[in-house]
Design an enzyme around this catalytic site. Structure first.
Site, PDB file in Angstrom:
ATOM      1  CG  PHE A   6      -1.680   1.124   0.904  1.00  0.00           C
ATOM      2  CD1 PHE A   6      -3.049   1.009   0.298  1.00  0.00           C
ATOM      3  CD2 PHE A   6      -1.612   2.177   1.852  1.00  0.00           C
ATOM      4  CE1 PHE A   6      -4.233   2.036   0.451  1.00  0.00           C
ATOM      5  CE2 PHE A   6      -2.708   3.454   2.025  1.00  0.00           C
ATOM      6  CZ  PHE A   6      -3.818   3.259   1.064  1.00  0.00           C
ATOM      7  CD  GLU A  67      -8.187   4.462  -0.615  1.00  0.00           C
ATOM      8  OE1 GLU A  67      -8.356   3.659  -0.002  1.00  0.00           O
ATOM      9  OE2 GLU A  67      -9.564   5.547  -0.479  1.00  0.00           O
ATOM     10  CB  SER A  68      -5.892  11.083   3.518  1.00  0.00           C
ATOM     11  OG  SER A  68      -4.531   9.717   2.874  1.00  0.00           O
ATOM     12  CB  CYS A  82      -2.146   7.524   0.872  1.00  0.00           C
ATOM     13  SG  CYS A  82      -3.953   6.733   1.515  1.00  0.00           S
ATOM     14  CB  SER A 244      -6.749   8.049   8.860  1.00  0.00           C
ATOM     15  OG  SER A 244      -5.879   7.620   7.474  1.00  0.00           O
ATOM     16  CG  HIS A 257      -3.405  10.349   6.781  1.00  0.00           C
ATOM     17  ND1 HIS A 257      -4.595   9.965   6.779  1.00  0.00           N
ATOM     18  CD2 HIS A 257      -3.279  11.388   6.926  1.00  0.00           C
ATOM     19  CE1 HIS A 257      -5.048  11.259   6.800  1.00  0.00           C
ATOM     20  NE2 HIS A 257      -4.083  12.095   6.576  1.00  0.00           N
ATOM     21  CD  GLU A 261       0.344  -2.079   6.024  1.00  0.00           C
ATOM     22  OE1 GLU A 261      -0.852  -2.317   5.091  1.00  0.00           O
ATOM     23  OE2 GLU A 261       0.879  -1.327   6.562  1.00  0.00           O
TER      24      GLU A 261
END
Length: 355
Positions: A6, A67-68, A82, A244, A257, A261
């Site tokens: 990601f 996503e953000s 992102c 987030s 954010h 991983e």
């Protein structure tokens, strides 16, 4: 480093508008905040993300996205996304709604991003910065005729700062309210997070929590709530991992954010401050950010008319064990001076390999 995963590094778009209708302008005007949720979701559909949580106060609306983040002020909108999102596709519908629904006209645009961890996974035009600039040039009204694009380099191969700015005025001062010139924006990108600290951003299997409650737990557990104790925090934890948050403190926003991983861990922190704030505020804030993530490498972009703020950044990070590897500065229309610094933790392999 993983072959694919990601993409944590965000693309960020900031648009400023002006208009003649009193209900849209000034501190009391709602302006862009009058956009209904269906219009906002139409924009986000183009970007390929959605709202997962939201909070607002007297000054602006803050949305946590899948996503953000999205921030909507009366005459300013900031979208930060992102992954492989199509951020620049938000420009046409935003300009259309601002003009037709609200009578607002675009006055300036700024687009920024770092180096992608997985550049080959990005769709066009994000495959390279030149394509992004061409796309922006074609999407913006001709009235924004003062334009500049630059890639600000560093001595850290994984970090560089891409900036595009356009304005209707040939000045580095920010368009509109002169009070904006007293504010600064910090955009911090952190890679190779401490493994033990990164584990705090993984959900526990079978925790039976929703994203909101799991997010609040992460906010407290990690110490994020102490970065700015005054802020009203809207947070969200993703499953199985990721986090987030948006913070609201008066007319100032902040956002974090996290992609935790191992192999491509990443975290970002953005905040707004004033050059008239206590000089120690930046020091205290950066110390807490480092304590939460302990990255091996971090970059800091400071956008401000004043030269004082970026020197405070270096002064705050070096006592925490970080060595400033590079510093670049440039001026952009309607944005002011952008100073881009990269830092390496002296205890990391990145530092030892270059010493």
């Amino acid at each position: 480093m993983a072959v694919s995963g990601f993409e944590g590094f965000e693309k960020r778009l900031e648009l400023h508008f002006f208009g003649d209708d009193p209900k849209n302008m000034g501190t009391l005007g709602l302006g862009l905040r009058l956009l209904d949720f269906d219009s906002i979701q139409e924009v986000l559909d183009e970007v390929q993300c959605t709202v997962v949580s939201a909070v607002a106060n007297h000054y602006f609306d803050a949305y946590v996205l899948s996503e953000s983040s999205l921030f909507v002020y009366p005459t300013k909108i900031i979208i930060k996304t992102c992954g492989t999102t199509q951020l620049l596709k938000s420009i046409p519908p935003l300009l259309r709604h601002a003009s037709l629904d609200l009578g607002l006209t675009l006055s300036s645009c700024r687009y920024t991003r770092g180096n992608f961890i997985f550049p080959r996974a990005q769709p066009f035009p994000y495959t390279n910065f030149q394509n992004e600039v061409v796309y922006l040039e074609e999407s913006l009204p001709a009235a924004l005729c003062y334009r500049k694009a630059s890639v600000m380099p560093s001595k850290t191969p994984s970090h560089a700062w891409h900036v595009f700015s356009a304005s209707t005025q040939n000045t580095t001062c920010r368009f509109g309210d002169s009070d904006e010139d007293d504010f600064y924006t910090l955009e911090i990108c952190m890679t190779e997070l401490d493994r033990d600290l990164a584990r705090n951003f993984f959900r526990r299997p079978g925790d039976d929590k929703n994203g909101d409650s799991a997010g609040k737990e992460m906010t407290e557990l990690t110490g994020i709530s102490q970065i700015n104790p005054r802020a009203l925090i809207c947070d969200f934890a993703f499953d199985p991992c990721g986090y987030s948050m948006n913070g609201i403190d008066g007319d100032r926003h902040s956002t974090i954010h996290v992609t935790p991983e191992d192999g491509y861990s990443y975290a970002s922190f953005e905040c707004v401050g004033s050059v008239y704030d206590d000089r120690e505020d930046v020091v205290r804030m950066l110390k807490k950010v480092v304590q939460v993530f302990r990255p091996a490498t971090m970059s800091v972009s400071t956008t401000c008319e004043s030269h004082e703020v970026w020197t405070r950044v270096a002064g705050a990070l070096e006592p925490l064990g970080f060595k400033c590897r590079s510093c670049a500065a440039d001026e952009f229309p309607a944005a002011g001076t952008v100073v881009y610094q990269t830092f390496v933790d002296r205890r990391s392999n990145n530092y030892n390999n270059k010493s």
